[in-house]
Design a protein around this motif. Structure first.
Motif, mmCIF file in Angstrom:
data_model
loop_
_atom_site.group_PDB
_atom_site.id
_atom_site.type_symbol
_atom_site.label_atom_id
_atom_site.label_comp_id
_atom_site.label_asym_id
_atom_site.label_seq_id
_atom_site.Cartn_x
_atom_site.Cartn_y
_atom_site.Cartn_z
ATOM 1 N N ASP A 386 11.310 -32.037 -12.849
ATOM 2 C CA ASP A 386 11.156 -33.441 -13.238
ATOM 3 C C ASP A 386 10.044 -34.098 -12.413
ATOM 4 O OD1 ASP A 386 11.353 -36.126 -13.706
ATOM 5 O OD2 ASP A 386 13.454 -36.327 -13.130
ATOM 6 N N ASP A 388 8.397 -36.840 -13.894
ATOM 7 C CA ASP A 388 8.111 -38.077 -14.628
ATOM 8 C C ASP A 388 8.232 -39.303 -13.721
ATOM 9 O OD1 ASP A 388 10.832 -38.998 -14.482
ATOM 10 O OD2 ASP A 388 11.327 -37.536 -16.033
ATOM 11 N N ASN A 393 15.960 -38.153 -15.839
ATOM 12 C CA ASN A 393 15.228 -36.944 -16.231
ATOM 13 C C ASN A 393 14.823 -37.073 -17.703
ATOM 14 O OD1 ASN A 393 14.683 -34.270 -17.249
ATOM 15 N ND2 ASN A 393 15.660 -33.449 -15.415
HETATM 16 CA CA LIG Z 1 12.505 -38.489 -13.127
#
Ligand SMILES: [Ca+2]
Length: 449
Positions: A386, A388, A393
């Motif tokens: 992950d 981002d 997530n």
């Molecule tokens: Ca994240």
């Protein structure tokens, strides 16, 4: 005879004296007759005695009468008490019966009330469930809108920086040698001399081979999969990418082996038809036969086959785009058989240490709208890696793998949901069909002029 009477009077006198205290001395000493003796008895006492006796008799009679009356009253009283008790008992019985009946009625009412309450509660639960579902949908919708806004903000930033760059370029134009590039841009679409020269400079071996065998089209075609092994054994011809292959002959669209570097070959699908052809596909989906919800290793190294659905691999995309300038084109088709595309220039995927960060320039052309600029400068994320910008997530939430931000304006590696798919976890391009699940997706690159 006189003696006898005297004695009799005496006896009588003694008796009476015994009973009533009469003095008989005088009588004894008197030699008078019985009549005289009788006459001699105190008359007053006698009357008093008789009255006394009568009074006592009367008293006794009254007493007896009273007692009799009392007895009768007592009996009547007792009878009354018994009757009263019976009445009381009956009344109490009635009261208890009434009370029980009332309790029973109350009990029945309570049961009815509870049943009504239960019914009401059931309806409330149903209503609450419906409201919760509706709220969930609203939240999902708001999330999508939030993502769109983020994406729009990203697009605006990109446009601003682009405008600033253009402004700087305009200001520098009179003294800048960029004029040559402008000329080449207007000169040709995809096989302009600049690219060829660059390719030749970078890969002189390939170019030489290509030039020497340009006429042997049939031999080169053998390089197309699945006759790869035959082609590789019969000819050394190979392209560094699909455009390179296209420059060597009139090859049809299909799977080919390309060799970006001497030590690296892999299979890709070449689109030789769209907008002049020469596009190297790094993603191809059209029937949902391949699972795209995969972890980091698969997205790093690639999965699937170039003659079917596949992802070529981030490592391979980086290898291709690390040098030179590339254009990215995304072609899509809906289950209603509509098509749309989006094109960006330039496009590059960073190295592994940047987690294959996406670098895209302007949305230069298209009919699908821009649903990727919001992902610019984001690393790639999978459910097990992950990177981002979201606290949760995104890859898990969107069931895909992408350059997720917070989270997505497009999700072309999402689940293949089929014609009825319409959710954030599907394969979609928000500015074209929102989250409607798409039928086909092709992500392809070509060197920029
Ligand atoms: Ca994240």
């Amino acid at each position: 005879m006189a003696m006898f009477m005297t004695k009799f009077v005496l006896i009588f006198c003694i008796t009476m004296s015994t009973l009533y205290g009469i003095n008989c001395v005088q009588v004894e000493n008197n030699t008078a007759t019985a009549n005289e003796v009788a006459y001699a008895l105190p008359t007053e006492n006698h009357v008093l005695l008789q009255a006394k006796m009568e009074a006592q008799d009367q008293k006794m009679t009254i007493l007896l009468q009273n007692q009799q009356d009392n007895h009768g009253e007592t009996i009547a009283l007792l009878q009354n008490i018994v009757v009263q008790m019976a009445v009381n008992q009956q009344n109490k019985q009635h009261q208890i019966t009434d009370l029980l009946q009332t309790n029973l009625d109350n009990h029945n009412e309570t049961i009815t009330l509870l049943q009504n309450q239960q019914h009401t509660l059931s309806r409330m639960v149903e209503t609450q469930t419906y409201v919760a579902n509706t709220l969930s949908q609203v939240v999902s919708h708001l999330e999508m809108q939030s993502e769109q806004l983020q994406y729009m903000a990203g697009s605006m930033n990109t446009m601003m920086s682009l405008l600033m760059t253009q402004q700087e370029t305009t200001e520098n134009t009179p003294t800048s040698p960029v004029h040559v590039q402008t000329e080449s841009e207007s000169a040709g679409q995809h096989q302009h001399p600049q690219t060829s020269t660059a390719t030749q400079n970078q890969l002189p071996q390939t170019s030489t081979v290509a030039q020497s065998q340009l006429g042997q089209m049939s031999t080169v075609t053998l390089n197309q999969l699945p006759q790869t092994s035959t082609a590789q054994t019969t000819t050394k011809i190979s392209g560094v990418d699909c455009e390179d292959l296209a420059s060597k002959g009139d090859f049809p669209s299909g799977p080919y082996t390309i060799t970006p570097r001497n030590d690296s070959s892999f299979n890709v699908y070449c689109d030789m038809d769209t907008d002049g052809g020469g596009w190297t596909l790094f993603q191809k989906r059209f029937d949902g036969s391949l699972n795209f919800y995969r972890g980091w290793t698969d997205y790093d190294q690639g999965f699937g086959d170039a003659d079917g659905e596949y992802w070529v691999g981030l490592s391979q995309i980086h290898q291709l785009t690390q040098s030179g300038s590339w254009a990215l084109r995304i072609d899509m088709e809906s289950f209603g058989n509509e098509t749309a595309y989006a094109e960006y220039q330039p496009f590059q995927v960073g190295e592994a240490t940047s987690n294959y960060m996406l670098s895209i320039g302007r949305y230069v052309a298209g009919t699908a709208g821009d649903s990727l600029s919001g992902h610019n400068n984001m690393p790639f994320s999978t459910f097990d890696q992950d990177y981002d910008a979201y606290s949760g997530n995104c890859a898990r939430n969107r069931q895909g793998a992408w350059w997720y931000n917070q989270c997505a304006a497009s999700n072309l590696n999402g689940l293949y949901q089929g014609p009825t798919g319409n959710s954030g976890t599907g394969m979609w391009w928000n500015h074209w069909k929102r989250v409607e699940s798409l039928k086909k997706s092709e992500m392809k690159i070509r060197r920029m002029p």
